[in-house]
Enzyme design. Structure first.
Site, PDB file in Angstrom:
ATOM      1  N   GLU A 147     -46.287  41.104  15.342  1.00  0.00           N
ATOM      2  CA  GLU A 147     -45.166  40.870  14.311  1.00  0.00           C
ATOM      3  C   GLU A 147     -44.096  39.698  14.718  1.00  0.00           C
ATOM      4  O   GLU A 147     -43.098  39.724  14.495  1.00  0.00           O
ATOM      5  CB  GLU A 147     -44.433  42.092  14.256  1.00  0.00           C
ATOM      6  CG  GLU A 147     -45.123  43.325  13.593  1.00  0.00           C
ATOM      7  CD  GLU A 147     -45.568  43.324  12.345  1.00  0.00           C
ATOM      8  OE1 GLU A 147     -45.544  42.365  11.477  1.00  0.00           O
ATOM      9  OE2 GLU A 147     -46.476  44.377  11.934  1.00  0.00           O
TER      10      GLU A 147
HETATM   11  C1  LIG Z   1     -53.063  44.717  19.760  1.00  0.00           C
HETATM   12  C2  LIG Z   1     -52.936  43.617  18.897  1.00  0.00           C
HETATM   13  C3  LIG Z   1     -53.201  43.928  17.438  1.00  0.00           C
HETATM   14  C4  LIG Z   1     -52.870  42.694  16.640  1.00  0.00           C
HETATM   15  N1  LIG Z   1     -53.124  42.649  15.081  1.00  0.00           N
HETATM   16  C5  LIG Z   1     -52.769  41.881  14.544  1.00  0.00           C
HETATM   17  C6  LIG Z   1     -53.482  41.923  13.062  1.00  0.00           C
HETATM   18  O1  LIG Z   1     -53.767  42.972  12.468  1.00  0.00           O
HETATM   19  N2  LIG Z   1     -53.346  40.907  12.420  1.00  0.00           N
HETATM   20  C7  LIG Z   1     -53.190  39.868  12.919  1.00  0.00           C
HETATM   21  O2  LIG Z   1     -53.200  38.672  12.096  1.00  0.00           O
HETATM   22  N3  LIG Z   1     -52.925  39.399  14.187  1.00  0.00           N
HETATM   23  C8  LIG Z   1     -52.686  40.639  15.064  1.00  0.00           C
HETATM   24  N4  LIG Z   1     -52.416  40.404  16.309  1.00  0.00           N
HETATM   25  C9  LIG Z   1     -52.118  38.918  16.817  1.00  0.00           C
HETATM   26  C10 LIG Z   1     -50.694  38.792  17.151  1.00  0.00           C
HETATM   27  O3  LIG Z   1     -50.002  38.847  16.038  1.00  0.00           O
HETATM   28  C11 LIG Z   1     -50.616  37.333  17.899  1.00  0.00           C
HETATM   29  O4  LIG Z   1     -51.106  37.970  19.243  1.00  0.00           O
HETATM   30  C12 LIG Z   1     -49.205  37.108  18.078  1.00  0.00           C
HETATM   31  O5  LIG Z   1     -48.709  36.525  16.590  1.00  0.00           O
HETATM   32  C13 LIG Z   1     -48.854  35.993  19.138  1.00  0.00           C
HETATM   33  O6  LIG Z   1     -49.799  35.016  18.936  1.00  0.00           O
HETATM   34  P1  LIG Z   1     -50.730  34.584  20.390  1.00  0.00           P
HETATM   35  O7  LIG Z   1     -51.152  35.753  20.909  1.00  0.00           O
HETATM   36  O8  LIG Z   1     -51.660  33.349  19.732  1.00  0.00           O
HETATM   37  O9  LIG Z   1     -49.600  33.895  21.511  1.00  0.00           O
HETATM   38  P2  LIG Z   1     -49.196  32.547  21.308  1.00  0.00           P
HETATM   39  O10 LIG Z   1     -48.510  32.025  20.027  1.00  0.00           O
HETATM   40  O11 LIG Z   1     -50.115  31.547  22.174  1.00  0.00           O
HETATM   41  O12 LIG Z   1     -47.846  32.614  22.418  1.00  0.00           O
HETATM   42  C14 LIG Z   1     -47.991  32.676  23.734  1.00  0.00           C
HETATM   43  C15 LIG Z   1     -46.449  32.788  24.224  1.00  0.00           C
HETATM   44  O13 LIG Z   1     -45.875  31.313  23.943  1.00  0.00           O
HETATM   45  C16 LIG Z   1     -44.703  31.710  23.224  1.00  0.00           C
HETATM   46  N5  LIG Z   1     -44.520  30.685  22.102  1.00  0.00           N
HETATM   47  C17 LIG Z   1     -45.421  30.438  21.452  1.00  0.00           C
HETATM   48  N6  LIG Z   1     -44.860  29.360  20.415  1.00  0.00           N
HETATM   49  C18 LIG Z   1     -43.716  29.134  20.844  1.00  0.00           C
HETATM   50  C19 LIG Z   1     -42.702  28.370  20.389  1.00  0.00           C
HETATM   51  N7  LIG Z   1     -42.622  27.531  19.431  1.00  0.00           N
HETATM   52  N8  LIG Z   1     -41.471  28.209  21.238  1.00  0.00           N
HETATM   53  C20 LIG Z   1     -41.370  29.001  22.310  1.00  0.00           C
HETATM   54  N9  LIG Z   1     -42.346  30.141  22.718  1.00  0.00           N
HETATM   55  C21 LIG Z   1     -43.512  30.079  21.947  1.00  0.00           C
HETATM   56  C22 LIG Z   1     -44.886  33.296  22.659  1.00  0.00           C
HETATM   57  O14 LIG Z   1     -43.565  33.682  22.359  1.00  0.00           O
HETATM   58  C23 LIG Z   1     -45.624  33.797  23.821  1.00  0.00           C
HETATM   59  O15 LIG Z   1     -44.738  34.415  24.834  1.00  0.00           O
HETATM   60  C24 LIG Z   1     -52.628  41.736  17.045  1.00  0.00           C
HETATM   61  C25 LIG Z   1     -52.539  41.273  18.573  1.00  0.00           C
HETATM   62  C26 LIG Z   1     -52.724  42.216  19.296  1.00  0.00           C
HETATM   63  C27 LIG Z   1     -52.672  41.956  20.808  1.00  0.00           C
END
Ligand SMILES: Cc1cc2nc3c(=O)[nH]c(=O)nc-3n(C[C@H](O)[C@H](O)[C@H](O)COP(=O)(O)OP(=O)(O)OC[C@H]3O[C@@H](n4cnc5c(N)ncnc54)[C@H](O)[C@@H]3O)c2cc1C
Length: 584
Positions: free
Chosen positions: A399
Site C-alpha cells: 500500500e
Molecule cells: C505479501 C505482498 C503482497 C503484495 N500484494 C500486492 C498486490 O496485491 N498487488 C500489487 O500490485 N502489489 C502487491 N505487492 C507489492 C507491493 O505493493 C510492493 O512490494 C511495494 O509497492 C514496494 O515496491 P518494491 O517491492 O518494488 O520496492 P521498491 O520500490 O524497490 O522499494 C525498495 C526500498 O526503496 C525505497 N524507495 C523506493 N522509492 C523511493 C524513493 N523515491 N525515495 C525514497 N525511497 C524509495 C522503498 O521505500 C523501500 O524501502 C505485494 C507485496 C508483498 C510483499
C-alpha cells in the site's frame, strides 16, 4: 452520521482548534455498526481462527470458502450500495469489519484484496454495465478478485510499468506483461490489471482468469502471510474485450492512486484490529506465566509494555475513527454516491497516508513487545506471537512503502496550500513574527489535559514552522530533500495522533483512564516532535535565525512534568483486569 456542523477539509486540523464534540470516536459507533462488528467477530472466532493452520498449507479451496462465507454474511460489502449486493452502510462500518478481520493473519490480506482492491476500482470507476456484470458476484464472494499494479521493476514507481496493451482491429485489447507479488494471485477469478496502451498511456483493465493468455506463476516463498496467496500474474497475448477497459485510456493513475488512498485507510483499521488481538494474547500470557514466584504481569517492566501497547493503539484508533468521521461526513455532504466517496477519500488522502504509517508502525511495536512478553515461547511456533511477528512486517511495505507515504504527505498539504484550499503558507508566515518577537507563553486554561492541548497547539506551530522553512529554503526542489520531508511527516503523525487521542478522551464518552492514555501519548509525542524539529531546522538554518526558531519551538512545546509511570500502571491494571485492550 453528522459530526460537527462545518465542512472540514483535509489537513485543516493543522490550522485551528477542534472541539471534542466534533470528533468521531469508537464510542460513537451506532447499534448497526456494533451488530456488524459482532457478526464479523463470531465468524472470525468460529471459522477463520481455527482455519489458519490449514490456510498456511495453501488450501485455497478453504480460502475461497471463507470469502464466500464473508459474502453471505455481508462482510464483503459493508460500504457497497445495496443495488450491487452490498449492505450500503458507511465507511465506519467498513472500518469496524476491517478491524475485526485484521486479527486474522493471512486471511486479513485475502479479505483486504477482495474488499479494497477488487471492489473499489469497479465501484468507483466502472461503467454501469461493468458494475452490474462484476460487483454483485465479487460482493457475494462468488468471484475472487486481485489487484495487479506492481511489477518486478515497478514497485514504488508503479507508473513505470512495462506491461503493454494494444488495441486489436476488433476493438478488443491484447495485454502482455508480468505482474508481481499479487495477493490472491493463485486462485483469483478476476484481476484489476494496469498496463500501458501502446507502451505509453497508463491504463486499467478488468481481466478474467478465463480469458485466453491469462495465468499465474508460482507461489512466492514469503517471510509471513503463509496462508495468503502471492504470485506473479502472467499476461501472454491476453485477449480482453473492449468493454473491459476500466476508466479511460491514459487515466489509470487516477484509479491506482485512489484505490491506494482507500487501501491505506483500511490498512490502518486492520492494524488496530491486529493490535487489539496481540494485546489480549500478551496479557493472557503475562497473567499465567510465573517467574520468581509471581505472574510476570505483576512486574513494572511488563506493565509498562502492556500499557504502552495500549497507549499507542488508543492514539492510532483515535486518529482512525476521527478520519472515518470526516470521510463519512464528506460523503454525506457530497451526495452519497461513488463520486462522493472518491472525492472524500481524495480530500483526506494525507490523513490516509498518516494513518497507514502510524498504524503499521504501532502494530509492529505491539507485535514485537508481544514476542518479548512471551520470552522464549514468543520465538517458537507453539504460540501465535511468532506468526504475528512475521505476518505484520509486510504492512510497512505494501500500500505504498512507509517511506513513500512519508514523502507524499507534506507535498499533498503544500499542493493544497498552493491551490488556495489550505492557508498553511499564511499561517507559517504569521509564525515568523512570533519567532522574531517572543512572548511568554500563557498559562494553560484550567481543566483536564489543558497543558497537553496547549502543547499540541505548539506541535502544530512546530509542524508549520518546519514546512514553512523547508519551502522557503528549498522551493520547488523540496521534493529532493527527503530527510526533511520524512521528519515533517513524523511531526504531523505525532501531532494528529496526540490531538485525536486528547479530543477522544475529552469527549462525552471520555474516561479518566482515556485521559491517562492521551496524557502519556502526548508527553512522549512532544519529546519526539522536539527532536525531529531540531534535526530538520538545523539542516535549514544557522546562527541567530536557527537559535530564535529553536527557542520558539522549545517555548511552544513546553509541557509541565507529569507522572506518566503512574498513568501507565493504571492503564496496565485495567488491561490485566479486562484480559485485553482497556478501551474496547
Ligand atoms: C505479501 C505482498 C503482497 C503484495 N500484494 C500486492 C498486490 O496485491 N498487488 C500489487 O500490485 N502489489 C502487491 N505487492 C507489492 C507491493 O505493493 C510492493 O512490494 C511495494 O509497492 C514496494 O515496491 P518494491 O517491492 O518494488 O520496492 P521498491 O520500490 O524497490 O522499494 C525498495 C526500498 O526503496 C525505497 N524507495 C523506493 N522509492 C523511493 C524513493 N523515491 N525515495 C525514497 N525511497 C524509495 C522503498 O521505500 C523501500 O524501502 C505485494 C507485496 C508483498 C510483499
Amino acid at each position: 452520521m453528522t459530526i460537527g456542523s462545518t465542512t472540514r477539509r483535509g489537513g485543516d486540523w493543522l490550522l485551528g482548534d477542534t472541539a471534542p464534540a466534533d470528533v468521531f470516536t469508537p464510542e460513537r459507533l451506532s447499534d448497526e455498526h456494533k451488530l456488524i462488528a459482532q457478526t464479523a467477530t463470531e465468524f472470525v472466532q468460529s471459522e477463520v481462527l481455527p482455519a489458519l493452520d490449514a490456510l498456511e498449507t495453501k488450501d485455497w479451496a478453504l480460502a475461497r470458502k471463507l470469502i464466500k462465507q464473508c459474502g453471505d454474511l455481508g462482510l464483503l460489502g459493508a460500504d457497497v450500495p445495496e443495488r450491487f449486493g452490498g449492505i450500503g452502510l458507511d465507511k465506519a462500518a467498513a472500518v469496524v469489519v476491517g478491524e475485526v478481520l485484521g486479527a486474522c493473519s493471512s486471511f486479513a490480506t485475502t479479505f483486504g484484496a477482495q474488499t479494497g482492491l477488487a471492489i473499489i476500482p469497479i465501484l468507483c470507476f466502472g461503467t454501469e454495465a461493468q458494475q452490474e456484470q462484476y460487483l454483485p458476484r465479487i460482493v457475494s464472494g462468488d468471484l475472487i478478485g486481485a489487484y495487479c499494479l506492481s511489477e518486478s521493476g515497478a514497485g514504488s514507481d508503479a507508473l513505470s510499468a512495462r506491461a503493454r496493451a494494444t488495441k486489436a482491429t476488433d476493438g478488443s485489447w491484447i495485454l502482455n506483461g508480468e505482474k508481481m507479488w499479487i495477493t490472491n494471485g493463485g486462485f483469483a477469478d478476476l484481476f484489476i490489471v494496469f498496463a500501458k496502451v501502446d507502451g505509453e498511456h497508463f491504463s486499467c483493465f478488468i481481466v478474467e482468469r478465463s480469458f485466453p493468455g491469462v495465468s499465474n506463476g508460482k507461489e512466492e516463498h514469503k517471510l509471513g502471510l503463509l496462508g495468503s496467496s502471492t504470485t506473479p500474474v502472467l499476461l501472454a497475448d491476453a485477449r480482453v474485450p473492449a468493454g473491459n477497459l476500466l476508466g479511460e485510456v491514459g487515466k489509470g493513475h487516477k484509479i491506482a492512486f485512489n484505490v491506494l488512498n482507500y487501501g491505506r485507510f483500511k490498512l490502518a483499521a486492520m492494524c488496530t484490529g491486529g493490535a487489539r488481538q496481540v494485546i489480549s494474547e500478551a496479557t493472557a500470557y503475562a497473567i499465567q506465566r510465573r517467574q520468581f514466584g509471581q505472574p510476570i504481569a505483576t512486574f513494572g517492566a511488563i506493565k509498562h509494555k502492556l500499557a504502552e501497547m495500549t497507549v499507542r493503539l488508543f492514539a492510532v484508533e483515535s486518529m482512525l475513527f476521527r478520519t472515518t468521521g470526516l470521510i463519512d461526513q464528506a460523503i454525506a455532504e457530497r451526495g452519497h454516491d461513488s463520486a462522493a466517496a472518491l472525492a472524500a477519500l481524495e480530500e483526506f488522502a494525507a490523513e490516509a497516508s498518516l494513518l497507514k504509517v502510524a498504524g503499521s508502525e504501532m502494530l509492529d511495536f505491539a507485535i514485537d513487545e508481544n514476542v518479548q512478553i512471551h520470552g522464549g515461547n514468543g520465538f517458537v511456533r507453539d504460540y501465535p506471537a511468532e506468526r504475528h511477528y512475521r505476518d505484520a512486517r509486510v504492512n510497512r511495505i505494501f500500500e505504498g512503502t512507509n517511506e513513500i507515504n512519508r514523502l507524499l504527505v507534506p507535498g499533498m498539504l503544500i499542493k493544497r496550500a498552493m491551490n488556495g484550499g489550505l492557508p498553511i503558507l499564511e499561517a507559517a508566515q504569521q509564525l515568523r513574527q512570533e519567532i522574531a518577537t517572543p512572548a511568554l507563553s500563557a498559562a494553560p486554561a484550567p481543566g483536564p489535559l489543558a497543558a497537553e492541548r496547549q502543547a499540541i497547539a505548539g506541535m502544530k506551530k512546530t509542524a508549520l514552522a518546519v514546512i514553512g522553512l523547508a519551502l522557503e529554503t528549498y522551493g520547488k526542489a523540496l521534493d529532493r530533500e527527503q530527510e526533511v520531508l520524512m521528519l515533517a511527516t513524523d511531526i504531523l503523525i505525532d501531532t494528529f495522533a496526540a490531538e485525536s487521542a486528547v479530543l477522544r478522551a475529552l469527549g462525552g464518552s471520555g474516561t479518566p483512564l482515556q485521559q491517562d492514555a492521551a496524557m502519556a501519548f502526548a508527553h512522549d509525542a512532544v519529546t519526539r516532535v522536539n527532536a525531529a524539529a531540531t534535526t530538520a531546522l538545523s539542516a535549514m538554518a544557522t546562527g541567530p535565525a536557527l537559535g530564535a526558531t529553536l527557542a520558539a519551538v522549545t517555548r511552544w512545546l513546553t509541557l509541565p512534568p507529569a507522572n506518566t509511570i503512574a498513568a501507565r500502571r493504571r492503564i496496565a491494571d485495567k488491561v490485566i483486569e479486562k484480559k485485553g485492550y482497556a478501551f474496547a
